[in-house]
Scaffold this active site. Structure first.
Site, mmCIF file in Angstrom:
data_model
loop_
_atom_site.group_PDB
_atom_site.id
_atom_site.type_symbol
_atom_site.label_atom_id
_atom_site.label_comp_id
_atom_site.label_asym_id
_atom_site.label_seq_id
_atom_site.Cartn_x
_atom_site.Cartn_y
_atom_site.Cartn_z
ATOM 1 C CE LYS A 149 -41.302 56.095 -0.831
ATOM 2 N NZ LYS A 149 -40.953 54.730 -0.344
ATOM 3 C CG ASP A 181 -43.494 41.779 -4.384
ATOM 4 O OD1 ASP A 181 -42.500 42.514 -4.456
ATOM 5 O OD2 ASP A 181 -44.523 41.963 -5.070
ATOM 6 C CE1 TYR A 229 -42.967 57.261 -4.006
ATOM 7 C CE2 TYR A 229 -41.478 59.120 -4.273
ATOM 8 C CZ TYR A 229 -41.677 57.760 -4.116
ATOM 9 O OH TYR A 229 -40.608 56.915 -4.073
ATOM 10 C CB THR A 260 -37.666 51.197 -10.626
ATOM 11 O OG1 THR A 260 -38.494 52.370 -10.625
ATOM 12 C CG2 THR A 260 -36.516 51.378 -9.647
ATOM 13 C CB VAL A 297 -47.416 45.933 2.797
ATOM 14 C CG1 VAL A 297 -46.202 45.080 2.477
ATOM 15 C CG2 VAL A 297 -47.694 46.971 1.720
#
Length: 263
Positions: free
Chosen positions: A161, A44, A157, A192, A61
């Protein structure tokens, strides 16, 4: 292949790596795998929230060298890799006109290329495990309902995806004969921290939450733990015949068309 009996410790001793594992879906997944016996590393950007008992690794990442170093360290300390969960990602709200090229590049760099970098670094380790345990080695990506349904204010987004979904299918084809299964989960709107921040920026957070809940046929947001359960199934021994699959965990959002009216 004979059916694997269910066990609450069906990941006993399995070395697993979860990216974005210090919050939200990733943290829930890392905690569940550890609870079921896995040796878990969390990669992370800010690993402070990694579940207790996991190996917390800091890496961005978008940095290939940092990803490779973290993946190699995880494999060295865990004794290899058998399960990879590519979950790290960021959100973006708006239409196709609302973001300039730099923002498109930033989101795609995290949501798509972040998965590519992690998978690429992990594959040599996964292949070594697959040579001994074919069909028991897995990669599971966190995709989204946004990959398969047109959602307002989610152009960037959704594009990121959608690419993850296509990548999942292509990788499943590429690696099935190596004994590596590749699947993804497609969550609906999950409760979340990112969704919490989105609600916090709304003019009327209560009304916005009500709207998000109402568009899912179950009438509520999905729980991070519910998505983690789906990831654990796809990653685990009872899914040894499952590859190239997108498992929706969306409260019926993708497939159901309810008539308006009271429940």
């Amino acid at each position: 292949m004979s059916r694997q009996p269910y066990s609450a410790r069906d990941f006993e001793g399995v070395p697993a790596l979860v990216t974005g594992g210090a919050s939200g879906i990733g943290a829930a997944t890392a905690a569940l795998l550890a609870e079921r016996g896995a040796r878990v590393a969390v990669l992370d950007l800010d690993p402070a929230g990694a579940p207790p008992g996991t190996l917390a690794l800091e890496a961005d990442v978008t940095d290939d060298a940092a990803v490779r170093a973290a993946v190699d360290r995880a494999a060295a300390e865990l004794g290899g890799l058998q399960v990879l969960v590519g979950n790290a990602g960021i959100g973006a709200a708006g239409t196709v006109e609302d973001h300039d090229d730099s923002e498109w590049q930033r989101v795609l760099d995290v949501n798509l290329l972040g998965i590519v970098r992690t998978d690429r670094a992990a594959l040599p380790h996964l292949r070594r495990t697959a040579a001994r345990h074919p069909g028991q080695v897995s990669i599971t990506h966190t995709c989204s309902i946004a990959a398969t349904a047109g959602l307002p204010q989610r152009a960037l987004y959704s594009a990121s995806k959608g690419a993850v979904l296509s990548l999942t299918l292509a990788m499943a084809a590429d690696h099935v004969r190596e004994g590596i299964r590749v699947n993804c989960v497609n969550p609906g709107t999950v409760d979340t921290p990112w969704v919490g921040r989105l609600l916090g920026r709304a003019d009327d957070p209560t009304a916005e939450r009500d709207a998000l809940e109402a568009r899912q046929p179950t009438g509520r947001l999905v729980g991070a733990e519910e998505v983690a359960d789906a990831v654990a199934y796809l990653a685990g021994p009872r899914a040894s015949a499952v590859t190239g699959t997108a498992l929706a965990v969306d409260g019926g959002m993708q497939g159901l068309r309810l008539r308006p009216g009271p429940r």
